[in-house]
Structures are given as C-alpha cells and as structure tokens.
Design a protein around this motif. Sequence first.
Motif, PDB file in Angstrom:
ATOM      1  N   MET B   1     -19.630  15.216   8.530  1.00 39.20           N
ATOM      2  CA  MET B   1     -20.747  15.857   7.277  1.00 39.20           C
ATOM      3  C   MET B   1     -21.321  17.143   7.318  1.00 39.20           C
ATOM      4  SD  MET B   1     -23.500  16.898   7.849  1.00 39.20           S
ATOM      5  CE  MET B   1     -23.787  18.823   8.684  1.00 39.20           C
ATOM      6  N   LYS B   2     -20.654  17.850   7.865  1.00 38.99           N
ATOM      7  CA  LYS B   2     -20.323  19.818   6.781  1.00 38.99           C
ATOM      8  C   LYS B   2     -19.628  19.693   5.973  1.00 38.99           C
ATOM      9  CE  LYS B   2     -19.098  23.373   9.154  1.00 38.99           C
ATOM     10  NZ  LYS B   2     -17.862  23.675  10.392  1.00 38.99           N
ATOM     11  N   ARG B   3     -18.497  19.234   6.438  1.00 41.34           N
ATOM     12  CA  ARG B   3     -17.339  19.184   5.097  1.00 41.34           C
ATOM     13  C   ARG B   3     -17.754  18.592   4.255  1.00 41.34           C
ATOM     14  NH1 ARG B   3     -14.280  16.707   8.882  1.00 41.34           N
ATOM     15  NH2 ARG B   3     -14.015  14.938   8.377  1.00 41.34           N
ATOM     16  N   ALA B   4     -18.760  17.563   4.447  1.00 43.22           N
ATOM     17  CA  ALA B   4     -19.077  16.600   2.936  1.00 43.22           C
ATOM     18  C   ALA B   4     -20.548  17.357   2.323  1.00 43.22           C
ATOM     19  CB  ALA B   4     -19.833  15.675   3.693  1.00 43.22           C
ATOM     20  N   GLY B   5     -21.135  18.168   3.171  1.00 42.80           N
ATOM     21  CA  GLY B   5     -22.042  19.048   2.831  1.00 42.80           C
ATOM     22  C   GLY B   5     -21.333  20.104   2.279  1.00 42.80           C
ATOM     23  N   ILE B   8     -20.029  19.213  -1.661  1.00 42.61           N
ATOM     24  CA  ILE B   8     -20.984  18.911  -2.422  1.00 42.61           C
ATOM     25  C   ILE B   8     -21.797  19.816  -2.532  1.00 42.61           C
ATOM     26  CG2 ILE B   8     -23.370  18.105  -2.708  1.00 42.61           C
ATOM     27  CD1 ILE B   8     -22.286  15.363  -0.524  1.00 42.61           C
ATOM     28  N   VAL B   9     -21.851  21.145  -1.803  1.00 39.76           N
ATOM     29  CA  VAL B   9     -22.247  22.553  -2.378  1.00 39.76           C
ATOM     30  C   VAL B   9     -21.090  23.191  -3.469  1.00 39.76           C
ATOM     31  CG1 VAL B   9     -22.518  24.947  -2.068  1.00 39.76           C
ATOM     32  CG2 VAL B   9     -23.511  23.157  -0.575  1.00 39.76           C
ATOM     33  N   GLU B  12     -20.817  21.123  -6.698  1.00 39.67           N
ATOM     34  CA  GLU B  12     -22.197  21.398  -7.599  1.00 39.67           C
ATOM     35  C   GLU B  12     -21.755  22.342  -8.616  1.00 39.67           C
ATOM     36  OE1 GLU B  12     -25.518  18.277  -5.312  1.00 39.67           O
ATOM     37  OE2 GLU B  12     -25.303  20.510  -5.211  1.00 39.67           O
ATOM     38  N   SER B  13     -21.101  23.420  -7.865  1.00 37.04           N
ATOM     39  CA  SER B  13     -21.363  24.243  -8.126  1.00 37.04           C
ATOM     40  C   SER B  13     -20.801  24.796 -10.004  1.00 37.04           C
ATOM     41  CB  SER B  13     -21.170  25.892  -7.719  1.00 37.04           C
ATOM     42  OG  SER B  13     -19.906  26.016  -6.647  1.00 37.04           O
ATOM     43  N   PHE B 187     -24.791  26.050  16.805  1.00 38.87           N
ATOM     44  CA  PHE B 187     -25.458  25.233  15.704  1.00 38.87           C
ATOM     45  C   PHE B 187     -26.894  26.665  15.492  1.00 38.87           C
ATOM     46  CE2 PHE B 187     -23.803  21.773  18.183  1.00 38.87           C
ATOM     47  CZ  PHE B 187     -23.221  21.103  17.251  1.00 38.87           C
ATOM     48  N   PRO B 188     -26.611  26.764  14.168  1.00 36.06           N
ATOM     49  CA  PRO B 188     -27.841  27.545  13.830  1.00 36.06           C
ATOM     50  C   PRO B 188     -29.766  27.556  14.145  1.00 36.06           C
ATOM     51  CG  PRO B 188     -26.759  26.704  11.932  1.00 36.06           C
ATOM     52  CD  PRO B 188     -25.791  25.720  13.115  1.00 36.06           C
ATOM     53  N   ASN B 191     -31.888  25.833  12.818  1.00 34.68           N
ATOM     54  CA  ASN B 191     -31.830  23.774  11.891  1.00 34.68           C
ATOM     55  C   ASN B 191     -33.119  23.150  13.347  1.00 34.68           C
ATOM     56  OD1 ASN B 191     -30.736  25.144  10.281  1.00 34.68           O
ATOM     57  ND2 ASN B 191     -29.151  23.910  10.412  1.00 34.68           N
TER      58      ASN B 191
END
Lengths: 414, 253
Positions: B1-5, B8-9, B12-13, B187-188, B191
Amino acid sequence: MRHKNSNPDTVMPSGRNIVNPDQKDRAAFLESIRRIRFLIRKEFIQIVRNRQNLGLLLIAPLIQLFVFGFASRLDVKDVALVITDLDRSATSRRVIDAFSRSGYFKIVAILNSYDDVDHYLERNKASMAVLIPPDLERLVKGHQTAQVAVLVDGVDTTTAGTVSGYAQGILMRVSEEIMAERINSMQGILYNSATPKLIIPVILDASRSWFNPNLNSKDFFVPGVVVLILLALSTILTSSVIVREKEIGTIEQLMVTPITRLELILGKTIPCFLIELITLSVVTPMAFVIFDIPFRGSILFFLFTFMVFLMTASGVGMTISAFCKTQQQAVLTSFMFLQPAVLLSGYAFPIENMPLVIQYVTYLNPLMYFITIIRGVFLKGIGWEILWPQVLIMGLMGIAYIGIAAVLLKKRVD
Amino acid sequence: MKRAGIAIVYLESIIGQYSLDHQQEELNRQSVSHRISPPIEPRIRLLYNPELRSRNNIIPGLISIIMMVIAALLTSLTVVRERETGTMEQLISTPLKPSELIVGKLIPYFTLGYIDLVMVYLMGEYVFQVPFRGSLLLMFIIAGIFLIGALSVGFLISVIATNQFFATQLALLGTFLPAFLLSGFVFPISNMPDILQVLTYLVPPRHFVQILRSIYLKGVGIEALLVPVVVLALFAVLVTSLASRKLRKTIEV
C-alpha cells in the motif's frame, strides 16, 4: 513387538500372555487420549477459573483490534502546515487556498516572518512550512517566475516523502492554472487571424493501482492486526503455561504421572489452541464489521492456513518454554522473537527496502509467510494454487519447532 | 500500500514533468515561449533528515520501545511472581516498608533500562551513524523521567494482577502495543481518528518518541521540549503514587 511375536524362531510364550498387538496398541492409544483429556481439562480450569484472565482473554483482543486497526494508517491527511505569507495578495491567497482545499493539509497558522517558522517546526507544531515571498504577485503579474519555498520536516520519513510530493503537485497545479489564464488572455494578441486557439496538450493523470483501488491502508493493515493479536497471544500463552509449572515446581508432579512428553505438550497446547480459535472467531467477524474490509478469498483456506499459523506460533512458544525457568524469562524471550518477527514481516516496513542480508533473514520468519498469505486471501482473493509454498514452509517450520521443543523439554526435565 | 502510494506519487510527478515539457515544446513550436515562463516554481527542501534515511527516524524511536519493554513488561511480573510462588508472605513478614519494597524492586530494572539506552545510543552512533545533534545529558535526564513512569506502570500492573499470565497480557495491552502503535513510531499520529489522537497524549512513549527525535535530529534544547517533558514528569508522579497506594493496601489486607 509385532516383529518379535511373528518371528517363528523365538519360543512362543504361554497362551495366556498372547495379546493381539493391535488391540494392545489401541488400548494404549485410548489410555493416552484419556490422559491428554484430563490434562486439557486441568489447563482449561486453571486458565479460565480466574475471573481476571477470562475477562482479559475476551476483552483484550477487541480493544486491540479497535485501537490498532484505527491507528495503523499510512495514508497522509491533515498534515500540520504553517504558512508565511509576506505578499498578502490575491495570488498568495490563491496558493494558500490550493493547500487548504487539497485535503492533505491542516493550516495551523499564517505567519508574517520566515523566522517564526522554526518555532513551529522545532516544537513539532507543524511538519511542513510554505514560504511565500513578498514579490510573488509582482513577479507573477510581470510574467516572471516566483519561487515558493516549501520546508518539510524530514524526521518522519514515512510521510515526508509523500507530503513533499503533494506540495510539489499542488504548487505546480496553481502554476499551470495561472499559465493557462495568461495564455488565454494572450490569445487575442498573439493570434488574431489564422489560428484563433492555442492548443496546449495536457497529459492526464492516469495512475491506478490494482487490488486495493483506493489505496486504502485500512484494507492493507487490518488483516495484519488480526494476525498480530493472535501471534502475541499464542506465543506468550503457550510459553507461559509450560513455564508456569516449572516455576511453581509442579512439573515434577506431572513427571511422576504416567504422562509422556508428547502427551504433556499436547495437553498443554490444545487448550491454548482452543482459546486462540475462540479469539480468532470473535476478532475476525469484528474486523469485518468495524472496518468494512473486503474479503476476496476462500473462508476455508483462510481458516486452514490460520490454524497452521497458530500451530507454528505455539511451536515457537513451546520452544521458548523449553529454555526458560521463570515466566519473566519466557515473556522476555517471547519478545526477542515477536519484535523482530513483526518488524521483518513486511507488516509495516516493505521488505524490498531492507538490505539484502536482512531480506534473506526474513525467509526464516514464519510471520512473513503468513502476512503474505493473509493479504493475498483478503485483498487479492488468491488461494492454495498460488500460496501453497508459503503454507507449506510455515507448516514445516511449525513441525520443526514442536520437534525441537519435545527434544529439549525431555533433556531439561531429566 | 505504502509502496504503491509512493510509487504513484513518483509517477505523477514524472508524468507532470513530462506534461510540462510537452507544453513547453508546443509553446516553443508556436513561438510564444519567450513570453511565457512558469509563474511559480516550487522549491522543496527537506529539513533535519534531507536524505530521508528511515534509520534516522527509527533508531531514536526504538529507544523508547526498548525502554518501555524493559521497564513496564518486566516489572509487571515482579510482585505477582512473589504472590504466585507464595513468597509474598515471607516478604511481608520482613520489616520491609512498602516504599522500600518499591525502590528495591525497581532499581534493577531502572539500571537495566539505562544500560539499554547506552547500548542503543552507541549502536546508533557507531553502527548506524545516526546524527546526534542535541545534548546527550538532556536525553539521559529525560530518559530517567520516562523510566520512572514506565517502571511505575509495570509495578502497578503487578500489584493489581493475581497471576503472571494476566500481568503479561495486561502489560502487553497497556504498555507495549500503545508504545509501538500509538506513539508515532510507525504510524503517523496525524492520520488517526480524532479520538485516538487525543488518546495518544495519554501514552508516555508518544511524548518520549517526539523528544528523542527532536534531540537527535533537530538538536533542540529543553526550551522546545518543555511541554512533553512536563507531561512525562506528571505521569511519573501520578502513577508512582497510585502504585504505592495500591501496594500499601494489598500488604495491609
């Protein structure tokens, strides 16, 4: 025994002593089952008769599920943001708006000086700062480039990378919007004759992730939380029931009974196993109800692999108990196993990012296999056909641990 | 999930950059580029940990986790073990005062906690090369305050519990898991749902993790850490007095 009896060369014993070996084996087996049953009853009574224990066994997993299911999120939202706006113009408000509308940031203060930003970042009141220069509007209106600085607190590495990406994206979007307006306003001046419209291609944002389309970290973490709750329960429970007998000194009493080592281990772990299954059957439906996570795989496969996992975790607990003399030692040793097991399982930290040596170490971690299995079952709906190697390795590890425990326990007691 | 996120960032850039380049090219072709330059240029700077090395973040956090395990989990067994093995009566019949019992029981774990702190600090310094920008003395003093609070929590659990299994499970539930999950270590906190965010203020490791990271990476002094330090101290005083009162009751009854 059977071999001796069937050997024609040996002298046949008198008829009265001849017992059908099969029958004898069966009788011994039944006797063994009976002994295990008594031990199971004793254990059950010992664990459950204590009101404190019973309450804890019922309530603790639910609290854990609730708190930790909600806590385990890595999505980025509401990041505390502080802005220094030295321009106080329409353009600067536009930039501030873009940040507040994005949904990722919570603006905690708008300041009048760059230096005040330090105060917020050092005291952890904000984890990002946007510095808008005094000449922003002048430069933008004058068709020049204004620089907007973004300071990101890099301490929290998990969010800092994502947050700086978002900030960059937001500023770039504002910039593009302003540019588009500028071009539109120039249309008439530049092209009043042949080509009335200036064509600007914009490449669309086409990212899409599979299996967890909204990148919902809840879907990703909650199945793992269920696993962690049961892992901690089974390792510590199993190790403490055996060590407890040693510590209080009742293990000698057990040893003088006709109970064998294997019977002792089985009689000790089956009650724990049953308690764990009850916990599992409470926690899993609750996970669905509270967190609304998808379940795409087969329930049967899920239950089967979970039982294999519980066996492996209990095996670890048994091995620990063979080494320890007091429950305090057992708990600490359990932790020496649990902590690395969780950290090196891929539950929170991706294994691909670890150094190569550590990546090899994760192959020894039963939890790593199970996290892979659980995520596969929950999110991808895959089953036996893809996950059989993981299930097999995990099962073999469990059998190995139980074997080691049985051998070690004998030596210690003797 | 984190990797995917994160992937994606990044994507996108990259795509955004490509899009901009493409626009620029198109504008060049239509020969208007000399009139157009991007109005705003973002300048991103990562402070304190510019390479985003996660070990710089994890090692200071780990100190708090390890000290919590040593202090709370291990001490949670001290009194209840005496009770379970039946030696509590012997202890009570000695002229030992409750306060002496507490101090005597806790000092070994206090020492252990400090030894672990030194070990993790040395590992961080020499093996993992985590920058240490603040004051070492300050860290050791605050760690002492944190330890007293954590030890008292363990001791309180031990006095309440009737058997060791209960004590470990309660210590696990009440100390280790919050230290791991609600402290901001993994975990931050920003969130989490609001209720949980409020709850994290009651978790001492949350403050301690923040203090450690600030001392390690930001190099701040006591003036920036006043609030979390006061919270830790209050917590220590509160729980210690609660634990000794409970102990006095159990001994007298």
